[in-house]
Design a protein around this motif. Structure first.
Motif, PDB file in Angstrom:
ATOM      1  N   CYS B 244       5.245  -8.951  -4.483  1.00 13.10           N
ATOM      2  CA  CYS B 244       4.777  -7.835  -3.652  1.00 13.10           C
ATOM      3  C   CYS B 244       3.805  -8.295  -2.572  1.00 13.10           C
ATOM      4  O   CYS B 244       2.880  -9.047  -2.839  1.00 13.10           O
ATOM      5  CB  CYS B 244       4.117  -6.790  -4.543  1.00 13.10           C
ATOM      6  SG  CYS B 244       3.319  -5.466  -3.633  1.00 13.10           S
ATOM      7  N   GLN B 246       2.120  -6.092  -0.738  1.00 13.41           N
ATOM      8  CA  GLN B 246       1.173  -4.977  -0.566  1.00 13.41           C
ATOM      9  C   GLN B 246       1.282  -4.341   0.816  1.00 13.41           C
ATOM     10  O   GLN B 246       0.289  -3.916   1.396  1.00 13.41           O
ATOM     11  CB  GLN B 246      -0.255  -5.438  -0.841  1.00 13.41           C
ATOM     12  CG  GLN B 246      -0.411  -6.026  -2.231  1.00 13.41           C
ATOM     13  CD  GLN B 246      -1.862  -6.122  -2.662  1.00 13.41           C
ATOM     14  OE1 GLN B 246      -2.668  -5.250  -2.367  1.00 13.41           O
ATOM     15  NE2 GLN B 246      -2.199  -7.172  -3.397  1.00 13.41           N
ATOM     16  N   CYS B 247       2.508  -4.263   1.317  1.00 15.00           N
ATOM     17  CA  CYS B 247       2.706  -3.660   2.632  1.00 15.00           C
ATOM     18  C   CYS B 247       2.610  -2.133   2.555  1.00 15.00           C
ATOM     19  O   CYS B 247       2.452  -1.462   3.570  1.00 15.00           O
ATOM     20  CB  CYS B 247       4.061  -4.049   3.181  1.00 15.00           C
ATOM     21  SG  CYS B 247       5.429  -3.362   2.227  1.00 15.00           S
ATOM     22  N   GLY B 248       2.745  -1.583   1.354  1.00  8.27           N
ATOM     23  CA  GLY B 248       2.572  -0.145   1.190  1.00  8.27           C
ATOM     24  C   GLY B 248       3.699   0.702   1.753  1.00  8.27           C
ATOM     25  O   GLY B 248       3.568   1.913   1.878  1.00  8.27           O
ATOM     26  N   LYS B 249       4.822   0.077   2.076  1.00 10.75           N
ATOM     27  CA  LYS B 249       5.947   0.879   2.583  1.00 10.75           C
ATOM     28  C   LYS B 249       6.429   1.833   1.500  1.00 10.75           C
ATOM     29  O   LYS B 249       6.880   2.943   1.779  1.00 10.75           O
ATOM     30  CB  LYS B 249       7.091  -0.047   3.004  1.00 10.75           C
ATOM     31  CG  LYS B 249       6.671  -0.983   4.110  1.00 10.75           C
ATOM     32  CD  LYS B 249       7.719  -1.045   5.193  1.00 10.75           C
ATOM     33  CE  LYS B 249       7.084  -1.558   6.461  1.00 10.75           C
ATOM     34  NZ  LYS B 249       7.791  -2.649   7.082  1.00 10.75           N
ATOM     35  N   CYS B 250       6.346   1.380   0.258  1.00  7.00           N
ATOM     36  CA  CYS B 250       6.768   2.214  -0.864  1.00  7.00           C
ATOM     37  C   CYS B 250       5.835   3.420  -0.978  1.00  7.00           C
ATOM     38  O   CYS B 250       6.274   4.562  -1.130  1.00  7.00           O
ATOM     39  CB  CYS B 250       6.763   1.409  -2.159  1.00  7.00           C
ATOM     40  SG  CYS B 250       5.230   0.518  -2.463  1.00  7.00           S
ATOM     41  N   LYS B 266       2.877   1.145  -4.961  1.00  7.02           N
ATOM     42  CA  LYS B 266       2.277  -0.158  -4.648  1.00  7.02           C
ATOM     43  C   LYS B 266       1.221  -0.525  -5.691  1.00  7.02           C
ATOM     44  O   LYS B 266       1.209  -1.627  -6.222  1.00  7.02           O
ATOM     45  CB  LYS B 266       1.637  -0.121  -3.263  1.00  7.02           C
ATOM     46  CG  LYS B 266       0.869  -1.393  -2.937  1.00  7.02           C
ATOM     47  CD  LYS B 266       0.400  -1.423  -1.504  1.00  7.02           C
ATOM     48  CE  LYS B 266      -0.999  -0.854  -1.400  1.00  7.02           C
ATOM     49  NZ  LYS B 266      -1.554  -1.047  -0.051  1.00  7.02           N
ATOM     50  N   ILE B 269       2.794  -1.594  -8.942  1.00  4.22           N
ATOM     51  CA  ILE B 269       3.266  -2.979  -8.962  1.00  4.22           C
ATOM     52  C   ILE B 269       2.066  -3.925  -9.064  1.00  4.22           C
ATOM     53  O   ILE B 269       2.096  -4.903  -9.817  1.00  4.22           O
ATOM     54  CB  ILE B 269       4.106  -3.292  -7.693  1.00  4.22           C
ATOM     55  CG1 ILE B 269       5.350  -2.402  -7.649  1.00  4.22           C
ATOM     56  CG2 ILE B 269       4.492  -4.761  -7.640  1.00  4.22           C
ATOM     57  CD1 ILE B 269       6.274  -2.528  -8.836  1.00  4.22           C
ATOM     58  N   CYS B 328      11.354  -1.191   0.090  1.00  2.00           N
ATOM     59  CA  CYS B 328      10.594  -2.405  -0.215  1.00  2.00           C
ATOM     60  C   CYS B 328      11.230  -3.641   0.413  1.00  2.00           C
ATOM     61  O   CYS B 328      12.358  -3.983   0.100  1.00  2.00           O
ATOM     62  CB  CYS B 328      10.504  -2.603  -1.727  1.00  2.00           C
ATOM     63  SG  CYS B 328       9.635  -4.108  -2.173  1.00  2.00           S
ATOM     64  N   PRO B 329      10.497  -4.328   1.290  1.00  7.52           N
ATOM     65  CA  PRO B 329      11.077  -5.516   1.912  1.00  7.52           C
ATOM     66  C   PRO B 329      11.300  -6.636   0.906  1.00  7.52           C
ATOM     67  O   PRO B 329      12.128  -7.502   1.134  1.00  7.52           O
ATOM     68  CB  PRO B 329      10.027  -5.914   2.958  1.00  7.52           C
ATOM     69  CG  PRO B 329       8.754  -5.314   2.482  1.00  7.52           C
ATOM     70  CD  PRO B 329       9.134  -4.063   1.764  1.00  7.52           C
ATOM     71  N   MET B 330      10.565  -6.609  -0.202  1.00  9.31           N
ATOM     72  CA  MET B 330      10.721  -7.668  -1.189  1.00  9.31           C
ATOM     73  C   MET B 330      11.748  -7.299  -2.253  1.00  9.31           C
ATOM     74  O   MET B 330      11.920  -8.018  -3.220  1.00  9.31           O
ATOM     75  CB  MET B 330       9.385  -7.996  -1.844  1.00  9.31           C
ATOM     76  CG  MET B 330       8.281  -8.381  -0.875  1.00  9.31           C
ATOM     77  SD  MET B 330       8.745  -9.713   0.252  1.00  9.31           S
ATOM     78  CE  MET B 330       8.626 -11.144  -0.810  1.00  9.31           C
ATOM     79  N   ILE B 332      11.783  -5.136  -4.602  1.00 12.39           N
ATOM     80  CA  ILE B 332      11.211  -4.956  -5.932  1.00 12.39           C
ATOM     81  C   ILE B 332      11.799  -3.673  -6.547  1.00 12.39           C
ATOM     82  O   ILE B 332      12.077  -2.717  -5.834  1.00 12.39           O
ATOM     83  CB  ILE B 332       9.674  -4.896  -5.832  1.00 12.39           C
ATOM     84  CG1 ILE B 332       9.152  -6.264  -5.391  1.00 12.39           C
ATOM     85  CG2 ILE B 332       9.032  -4.485  -7.164  1.00 12.39           C
ATOM     86  CD1 ILE B 332       7.705  -6.275  -5.000  1.00 12.39           C
ATOM     87  N   HIS B 334      10.992  -0.789  -8.586  1.00 12.08           N
ATOM     88  CA  HIS B 334       9.974   0.060  -9.204  1.00 12.08           C
ATOM     89  C   HIS B 334      10.559   0.965 -10.290  1.00 12.08           C
ATOM     90  O   HIS B 334       9.967   1.145 -11.341  1.00 12.08           O
ATOM     91  CB  HIS B 334       9.305   0.954  -8.166  1.00 12.08           C
ATOM     92  CG  HIS B 334       8.904   0.242  -6.912  1.00 12.08           C
ATOM     93  ND1 HIS B 334       9.808  -0.323  -6.050  1.00 12.08           N
ATOM     94  CD2 HIS B 334       7.688   0.013  -6.387  1.00 12.08           C
ATOM     95  CE1 HIS B 334       9.158  -0.874  -5.037  1.00 12.08           C
ATOM     96  NE2 HIS B 334       7.869  -0.688  -5.212  1.00 12.08           N
TER      97      HIS B 334
HETATM   98  S1  SF4 Z   1       7.107  -1.909  -0.526  1.00  9.25           S
HETATM   99 FE1  SF4 Z   1       7.398  -3.581  -1.964  1.00  9.25          FE
HETATM  100  S2  SF4 Z   1       6.245  -5.252  -1.124  1.00  9.25           S
HETATM  101 FE2  SF4 Z   1       5.524  -3.418  -0.080  1.00  9.25          FE
HETATM  102  S3  SF4 Z   1       3.790  -2.746  -1.300  1.00  9.25           S
HETATM  103 FE3  SF4 Z   1       5.561  -1.685  -2.109  1.00  9.25          FE
HETATM  104  S4  SF4 Z   1       6.254  -3.003  -3.758  1.00  9.25           S
HETATM  105 FE4  SF4 Z   1       4.885  -4.230  -2.548  1.00  9.25          FE
END
Ligand code: SF4
Ligand code: SF4
Lengths: 256, 637
Positions: B244, B246-250, B266, B269, B328-330, B332, B334
């Motif tokens: 993660c 921590q971009c906070g897009k989620c 976020k 995670i 989520c760009p990564m 992940i 959730h």
């Molecule tokens: S979108 Fe993905 S990478 Fe970004 S804060 Fe949420 S979990 Fe982390």
């Protein structure tokens, strides 16, 4: 000193689907038992340890269930009475009435007779146990309660007003131990001759509410049924009494 | 000079420390449960996954995607060249120039990261993440200066002790962040964990444009059902949490967060990261769970998560809408994690909140959440003259009615759909009383035992009959049948069967001319994408095409398609009913009202119920089949 509490459980029947389930009152008896004795609670079933419904009870957090192994045709009362005599129980909790089988509601009474213990019927809660006595709340209609004090040991049948059973968790239910003991082989001689058939719904009398306002309707829905329109006929002749009944039946349109 | 060697030594030392940290990190992931992945194939696929799949998501934010390519690409390239030039001492001017080029690219990228961080949006975490662009800039500047002599621009400056000392500090700060921080849990951890996460992702089907949304079954013979402690997650789930950024897009997409319920994906995670590494959330520098202070959460790999790390309400606030996963760009997962933890609460602790326990008990005893008599399931169709499979045995289309059968509002949708099918002369039948709840709610509430039992019994029933298609008006049942039953379909009851949502099926009928419709003459119409139709199954187009075929020009909401906002009805959320400051349904209805629409078209009975529950005045809510049925062209006799 901790008290020995035993909850008796049976196989229930869901009112809509008719499927086996943990019986409502019995599971409340387990809930109350857990409150009184924690996991020292002894939960007892007379029947087969293979019965899947026992796992639903066990899922309430019971490490084990005592099963008095017996045939379906055997009399559960004998198994249970024998077991209770051998265990020094202080309190035995049952449902008011089973959801399957004879469902006569007699189990707690017959047990109390055989053991010579008092029975407290329709219990909502057991508040406190001390010095060999228990403070018991009885459930009365319309949410009323009556507090009584009962000497140990005693049998209590648990009303629907008692605390609802906690959720049954699948994992612990699956892993609980079924502690099988030998139950009775005495045949339930009354029951063998019975045949079961689905009950026919009885016709219900429609309640005609003449209320004009919401307040009236509320009163009608919640008020205690009022007698008053009845008549006591003691001194009239049999002829007159029969006539009165006949008139009422016509008035109520039971016969035309 | 005496300390000429210092830069190279520093590079090697920091690199070594970074590697040690990385190995320690790997051991933390290995505390998780085994899960088979093809390591070699995953590693080989990783660069492609990074360039295509991850960037496909990052691309949605053009600024960030370019910035990241410059910074990340520049860093990787420069790091290789740094080793060549400054550690192995290759004295080729061209290599040195290449290194300077790479560093300049990175410097540009880092500058834009810095710029974004000047006034960061709320969703971004602060703390060490605010330091990162500065460290990146220091790294690139330091090495540019350090490389100038090798490129032949500056005379060998090794004479100046002061210069070397300054550059050494730069190396420590820059490489400390990049290499040491990567291994020891700094912000740069994301590059290392992220790369491996892409390689060993638990749902590799998601790469290359695929979709993988069905939950994974629980092994019911396991010692513990669901996830109690971080170490109960699969090892690659733990790895995923660590990726993660921590971009906070989620967080920005999460309906529960917006409604002020105690959930922030976020933070969740990040709490999982705290759990897997052990410690507290005191260093977390992002938005909290609404209404909960940061700093009180504590956990460790072998400590029960809900006893101090994450509260139960947090887990029950989620509607399983997948907006976070989609964003989520990564990549992940959730929802997997949340349901895993719910499974423990339901199947091990028996602590499903509010109506949860009652609903589950009903489903177990009657195969429907309302506890209705199973024999009354087909009452709604008493006047519909529908064939039942028990008698018909073979049909073209099997209509999966779902539990809407027991609900008067949903029955209107069912009737409309039946009428449309009759109109198009579809050869259709239903299972009648043999149908059972699909298991959707039980599964989302964490009761996988009940879900599995329902799936198996439904499949056994389906296996007795022959049909080409299953069509359902309920996206939740659709999702189960299409994506989740396959794990239990040992006999192949659904093999070769097309599972369709009714909007897809109706669209086929309309496009093929089997259904003739008049133009719609009402006012403005907007369309709400149900999560389980859109994000779970990728069907965004059929409902829209249907509406267009009525001559409707859809007034799209700002959040539509894959970014659609949930109605609040999924995941058992209306059952567990965790309080917030607003209701999700109200927010969604506001989205709809903003378009000026008078009618909200939906494709789900649950969305209908949620949106219709919003107080008036508000647009009218109708299922697409209800809209279509009103436009059926009069037959000419
Ligand atoms: S979108 Fe993905 S990478 Fe970004 S804060 Fe949420 S979990 Fe982390
Ligand atoms: S699935 Fe939806 S409700 Fe749940 S955390 Fe993700 S965005 Fe929030």
């Amino acid at each position: 000193m901790p008290h020995k509490v035993i909850s008796l459980i049976s196989v229930g029947r869901h009112p809509q689907s008719g499927r086996s389930r943990r019986a409502d009152q019995d599971s409340r008896a387990v809930e109350l038992g857990l409150k009184l004795a924690g996991t020292d609670l002894d939960v007892v079933h007379a029947g087969s340890s293979q019965e899947p419904v026992l796992r639903q009870y066990a899922g309430m957090g019971l490490p084990k269930v005592t099963v008095l192994e017996q045939d379906e045709s055997a009399d559960a009362l004998v198994s249970i009475a024998d077991y209770l005599k051998s265990e020094k129980a202080d309190i035995v909790l049952t449902g008011v009435r089973a959801e399957s089988g004879e469902s006569s509601g007699m189990t707690p009474y017959i047990l109390s007779e055989q053991l010579g213990w008092p029975i407290v019927a329709r219990v909502a809660d057991i508040v406190d146990i001390k010095e060999g006595e228990a403070q018991v709340l009885l459930a009365l209609p319309r949410g009323q309660r009556r507090q009584v004090t009962v000497k140990l040991p005693f049998i209590a049948s648990i009303d629907n007003a008692a605390e609802a059973a906690r959720q049954s968790a699948f994992g612990p239910g699956l892993r609980a131990k079924m502690d099988s003991q030998k139950g009775s082989t005495v045949e339930d001689s009354v029951r063998v001759d019975w045949s079961e058939a689905p009950a026919k719904a009885r016709p219900k009398r429609l309640k005609i509410v003449k209320a004009k306002t919401a307040a009236d309707r509320f009163k009608a829905a919640t008020a205690k049924p009022q007698g008053g329109s009845g008549k006591v006929m003691k001194n009239e002749s049999a002829q007159e009494q029969a006539q009165a009944i006949f008139d009422l039946l016509i008035e109520e349109k039971v016969i035309r | 000079m005496v300390i000429d060697w210092l830069p190279s030594v520093l590079i090697v030392v920091l690199l070594a420390l970074g590697v040690i940290g990385a190995l320690r990190r790997v051991s933390l992931w290995r505390a998780g449960q085994p899960e088979k992945v093809n390591l070699i194939a995953g590693l080989l696929a990783m660069p492609g996954r990074y360039l295509k799949d991850l960037h496909h998501v990052v691309e949605r934010d053009k600024y960030m995607s370019r910035t990241h390519v410059a910074t990340g690409g520049g860093f990787v390239l420069s790091m290789v060249l740094v080793l060549i030039v400054h550690v192995f001492n290759v004295q080729q001017q061209i290599v040195a120039w290449a290194l300077i080029g790479a560093l300049l690219i990175m410097l540009t990228g880092a500058f834009f990261v810095f710029k974004r961080r000047l006034n960061p949006p709320e969703r971004l975490s602060k703390g060490p993440w605010m330091r990162l662009p500065k460290s990146l800039i220091i790294y690139s500047l330091t090495f540019i200066v350090l490389t100038l002599p090798a490129a032949g621009i500056l005379p060998d400056a090794s004479g100046s002790v002061l210069m070397i000392a300054v550059l050494s500090v730069g190396i420590v700060i820059g490489l400390g962040e990049l290499l040491f921080g990567m291994g020891w849990g700094g912000p740069m951890k994301h590059a290392f964990a992220g790369a491996l996460h892409l390689a060993f992702h638990r749902r590799s089907e998601r790469f290359g444009g695929g979709r993988s949304t069905g939950l994974k079954p629980v092994n019911l013979d396991g010692d513990v059902l669901g996830v109690a402690k971080p170490s109960d997650f699969k090892w690659n789930q733990l790895l995923g949490f660590d990726a993660c950024v921590q971009c906070g897009k989620c967080q920005a997409m999460c309906p529960a967060f917006a409604a002020g319920q105690p959930l922030n994906p976020k933070k969740l995670i990040q709490d999982m990261v705290v759990g897997l590494a052990g410690g507290t959330d005191a260093n977390y520098a992002g938005s909290p769970y609404p209404g909960k202070e940061v700093g009180n959460a504590k956990g460790g790999p072998n400590e029960i998560i809900t006893a101090g790390l994450v509260s139960q309400e947090t887990l029950w606030s989620c509607t399983t809408c997948r907006a976070c996963v989609e964003e989520c760009p990564m990549m992940i997962e959730h929802v997997d994690a949340i349901v895993d933890m719910r499974r423990f609460l339901t199947m091990e602790k028996g602590e499903t909140p509010n109506k949860g326990s009652e609903v589950l008990e009903n489903i177990i005893a009657t195969d429907n959440p309302g506890g209705y008599a199973p024999g009354s399931r087909t009452n709604w169709a008493a006047d519909q003259n529908l064939a039942v499979m028990k008698e018909k045995k073979e049909t073209d289309v099997l209509f999966w009615v779902s539990d809407g059968a027991f609900d008067m509002r949903s029955q209107r949708i069912l009737r409309a759909f039946v009428k449309l099918m009759k109109h198009a002369n579809v050869d259709v039948a239903i299972l009648g009383d043999e149908e059972r709840d699909s298991g959707d709610v039980a599964r989302r509430l964490g009761d996988d035992a009940t879900f599995q039992s329902l799936a198996q019994r439904n499949l056994a029933t389906l296996g007795q009959y022959k049909f080409k298609k299953i069509v359902t008006t309920d996206p939740h049942a659709y999702h189960c049948l299409r994506n989740e039953y396959a794990d239990f379909d040992k006999e192949g009851a659904l093999e070769g069967v097309e599972v369709l949502h009714h909007t897809t099926f109706l669209n086929q009928l309309v496009q093929s001319g089997a259904l003739k419709l008049d133009a719609f003459k009402g006012g403005k119409v907007t369309y709400h994408d149900p999560c389980y139709l859109g994000r779970y199954n990728g069907e965004y187009e059929a409902p829209r095409e249907l509406l267009r075929s009525l001559g409707i020009e859809i007034a799209e909401m700002e959040r539509s398609g894959f970014r659609s906002r949930c109605c609040g009805g999924g995941g058992g959320a209306p059952i567990t009913d965790i309080p917030g400051e607003r209701r999700i349904a109200d927010m969604r209805m506001e989205d709809a009202s903003t378009t000026g629409a008078e009618l909200v078209a939906v494709g789900c009975q649950q969305c209908t119920a949620m949106l219709e529950g919003v107080v008036e005045p508000r647009p009218v809510v109708k299922d697409i089949s209800e809209i279509l049925v009103d436009q059926l062209a009069e037959e000419v006799h």
